[in-house]
Design a protein around this motif. Sequence first.
Motif, PDB file in Angstrom:
ATOM      1  N   GLY A 169       0.797  -1.221   0.000  1.00  0.00           N
ATOM      2  CA  GLY A 169       0.000   0.000   0.000  1.00  0.00           C
ATOM      3  C   GLY A 169       0.829   1.270   0.000  1.00  0.00           C
ATOM      4  O   GLY A 169       0.370   2.312  -0.475  1.00  0.00           O
ATOM      5  N   SER A 204       0.437   5.275   4.356  1.00  0.00           N
ATOM      6  CA  SER A 204      -0.800   5.578   3.639  1.00  0.00           C
ATOM      7  C   SER A 204      -1.935   4.682   4.127  1.00  0.00           C
ATOM      8  O   SER A 204      -1.892   3.458   3.954  1.00  0.00           O
ATOM      9  N   GLY A 225      -3.717   3.395   1.004  1.00  0.00           N
ATOM     10  CA  GLY A 225      -2.954   2.291   0.432  1.00  0.00           C
ATOM     11  C   GLY A 225      -3.104   1.018   1.239  1.00  0.00           C
ATOM     12  O   GLY A 225      -3.206  -0.071   0.678  1.00  0.00           O
ATOM     13  N   PHE A 241       0.270   3.720  -2.907  1.00  0.00           N
ATOM     14  CA  PHE A 241      -0.056   5.103  -2.541  1.00  0.00           C
ATOM     15  C   PHE A 241       0.896   5.575  -1.430  1.00  0.00           C
ATOM     16  O   PHE A 241       0.481   5.740  -0.280  1.00  0.00           O
TER      17      PHE A 241
END
Length: 306
Positions: free
Chosen positions: A235, A239, A242, A302
């Motif tokens: 992820g 995040s 994420g 992310f």
Amino acid sequence: MDSTFVIEQLINGIGYGLMLFLLAAGLTLVFGVMDTMNLAHGTLFMFGAYIAATVHEHSHSFIGAVLAAVVVTMLIGALMETLLMRRLYRRNHLNQVVATFGVILLADDLVKWLWGAAPIMAPTPAALSGPVQLMAELPYPSYRLLILVAGIAAALLLYFVVNHTRLGMLVRAGASDRTMAELMGVRVQSVFTVVFVIGAALAGVAGALMGPLTAVQIGMGEAILIPALVVIVIGGIGSVRGAFIAALLVGLVDTAGRAFVPPALRAVMPPALAADVGPALAGIAMYVLMAAILCFKPRGLFPARG
């Protein structure tokens, strides 16, 4: 292999992914904001499971058991942050890994002293012990549906806190650029404490909810810590968004691998060979997923930093 079985496994995968998210969200916040590697995060998950199982057995109140698990894990988290983690923030990751690994060993011995070495069974709430008819041929355990609802509710609550509150703004600032946040007057130490306690609460909720599905035993925190780390790597460290997407991916891939790979191999291999190879391939499915994603997104899907 009929469609009902496929749908059931997909729902199981989403439920497992949401439980991983509860654990990984706290871990990625601690790692992303505080740049601190806390291997003892799974220990809080274990304590949550033990406390919830014990309180539920004696009080017969599932809600009370979950609340007790959350409160106690938050207190343990606050104690850990005050007595240990504050001394590690300026140390390198190796020091943090060694110190928190020591916490794991101490916690395992403490659990053995308090509850014994044998696993204990967490009771399923009586009101949620039956199935719910999702489709004509798909009865589904109502307790697993509760886990789905709880996971989604926790994700929405975290999204609101991180994206629409002052605390979330400070957390995002710390995750993006800790030095700049300090120069802008953010009380980083206070943010650290709050983030660590929130992470402990999420781990406690995950442990309390997972208890009735698995045996509550010593070492259960270490076992689930590995897929949680895979989630935050996929992820992107720091995040929450994420972690949510990655947790669902890992949950679906891991569940699908265990459900579908062995039967598929039995169709093309001798049964004995398929019985050996199938579980091994299913066990590495999430690592293959992680390697494939990192080939194209080395910082995760992310990343909070950059």
